[in-house]
Design a protein around this motif. Sequence first.
Motif, short mmCIF file in Angstrom:
data_model
loop_
_atom_site.label_atom_id
_atom_site.label_comp_id
_atom_site.label_asym_id
_atom_site.label_seq_id
_atom_site.Cartn_x
_atom_site.Cartn_y
_atom_site.Cartn_z
N PHE A 19 0.84 -1.21 0.00
CA PHE A 19 0.00 0.00 0.00
C PHE A 19 0.87 1.25 0.00
CE2 PHE A 19 -3.34 -2.56 2.50
CZ PHE A 19 -3.97 -2.97 1.35
N LEU A 20 1.97 1.19 0.72
CA LEU A 20 2.86 2.34 0.85
C LEU A 20 3.45 2.73 -0.50
CD1 LEU A 20 3.78 4.13 3.18
CD2 LEU A 20 5.78 2.68 3.41
N ASN A 21 3.62 1.78 -1.41
CA ASN A 21 4.11 2.10 -2.75
C ASN A 21 3.16 3.03 -3.49
OD1 ASN A 21 6.49 0.57 -2.59
ND2 ASN A 21 5.41 -1.28 -3.18
N PHE A 22 1.87 2.88 -3.23
CA PHE A 22 0.86 3.70 -3.90
C PHE A 22 0.45 4.91 -3.08
CE2 PHE A 22 0.35 -0.64 -5.47
CZ PHE A 22 0.50 -0.42 -6.84
N LEU A 23 0.62 4.82 -1.77
CA LEU A 23 0.19 5.89 -0.86
C LEU A 23 1.34 6.21 0.11
CD1 LEU A 23 -3.22 4.20 -0.01
CD2 LEU A 23 -2.92 6.16 -1.53
N PRO A 24 2.42 6.79 -0.38
CA PRO A 24 3.63 6.95 0.45
C PRO A 24 3.48 7.85 1.67
CG PRO A 24 3.85 8.14 -1.62
CD PRO A 24 2.59 7.33 -1.72
N ASP A 26 0.42 8.21 3.36
CA ASP A 26 -0.86 7.90 3.99
C ASP A 26 -0.66 7.66 5.49
OD1 ASP A 26 -3.82 6.98 3.31
OD2 ASP A 26 -2.99 5.63 4.84
N LEU A 27 -1.33 8.44 6.30
CA LEU A 27 -1.16 8.35 7.75
C LEU A 27 -1.58 7.00 8.31
CD1 LEU A 27 -2.38 11.91 8.80
CD2 LEU A 27 -0.04 11.09 8.59
N THR A 28 -2.65 6.45 7.80
CA THR A 28 -3.13 5.16 8.31
C THR A 28 -2.13 4.06 8.01
OG1 THR A 28 -5.43 5.85 8.03
CG2 THR A 28 -5.02 3.49 8.21
N VAL A 29 -1.65 4.02 6.79
CA VAL A 29 -0.68 2.98 6.40
C VAL A 29 0.60 3.11 7.23
CG1 VAL A 29 0.77 2.12 4.51
CG2 VAL A 29 -1.62 2.75 4.06
N LEU A 30 1.10 4.33 7.35
CA LEU A 30 2.32 4.54 8.13
C LEU A 30 2.11 4.21 9.60
CD1 LEU A 30 3.50 7.81 6.39
CD2 LEU A 30 4.71 5.61 6.36
N ASN A 31 0.97 4.60 10.15
CA ASN A 31 0.67 4.28 11.55
C ASN A 31 0.63 2.77 11.78
OD1 ASN A 31 0.35 6.37 13.54
ND2 ASN A 31 -1.25 7.20 12.21
N GLU A 32 -0.02 2.06 10.88
CA GLU A 32 -0.10 0.60 11.02
C GLU A 32 1.28 -0.03 10.90
OE1 GLU A 32 -2.70 -1.22 11.96
OE2 GLU A 32 -3.90 0.58 12.12
N LEU A 33 2.09 0.45 9.96
CA LEU A 33 3.44 -0.09 9.82
C LEU A 33 4.28 0.18 11.06
CD1 LEU A 33 4.31 0.65 6.09
CD2 LEU A 33 4.25 -1.58 7.22
N LEU A 47 11.42 4.12 14.55
CA LEU A 47 11.95 5.48 14.58
C LEU A 47 11.89 6.13 13.20
CD1 LEU A 47 15.01 5.07 16.96
CD2 LEU A 47 12.71 5.91 17.50
N LYS A 48 12.21 5.37 12.19
CA LYS A 48 12.18 5.91 10.82
C LYS A 48 10.75 6.26 10.40
CE LYS A 48 12.47 3.33 7.08
NZ LYS A 48 12.93 2.36 6.09
N ILE A 49 9.82 5.36 10.67
CA ILE A 49 8.43 5.59 10.27
C ILE A 49 7.80 6.73 11.07
CG2 ILE A 49 6.12 4.56 10.13
CD1 ILE A 49 7.61 1.82 9.77
N THR A 50 8.05 6.75 12.38
CA THR A 50 7.46 7.81 13.19
C THR A 50 8.06 9.17 12.84
OG1 THR A 50 8.97 7.32 15.04
CG2 THR A 50 6.76 6.34 15.11
N LYS A 51 9.31 9.21 12.44
CA LYS A 51 9.90 10.48 12.00
C LYS A 51 9.16 11.00 10.77
CE LYS A 51 14.18 12.61 10.43
NZ LYS A 51 15.61 12.41 10.14
N LYS A 52 8.87 10.10 9.84
CA LYS A 52 8.12 10.49 8.64
C LYS A 52 6.71 10.94 9.02
CE LYS A 52 6.88 9.09 4.01
NZ LYS A 52 7.11 8.15 2.92
N LEU A 53 6.07 10.19 9.92
CA LEU A 53 4.73 10.57 10.36
C LEU A 53 4.71 11.97 10.97
CD1 LEU A 53 3.46 7.22 11.87
CD2 LEU A 53 2.21 8.60 10.20
#
Length: 77
Positions: A19-24, A26-33, A47-53
């Motif tokens: 999903f992240l490939n299509f919705l880089p 997207d808050l929901t996708v990043l939160n779930e990851l 840490l990497k994902i939360t920094k992006k969020l």
Amino acid sequence: MHFEEVNNLGLVELQYEKFLNFLPNDLTVLNELSLIALQRDKLDDVLKITKKLLQIDSTQSSVFFKRGLALQKLRRL
């Protein structure tokens, strides 16, 4: 049936990464990851994902919480 119901976090993670490939940004996708990464003790990924969020939206308290848990587990807090 949700992937979470069969308790296969690896499969769930792969689906969210697709999903992240299509919705880089997207808050929901990043939160779930970030949640999956935390559950699987992939703390550097958390840490990497939360920094992006936080760059996208710095108002979500759950992001700070997950980031704090990862830092605590890494003994950086």
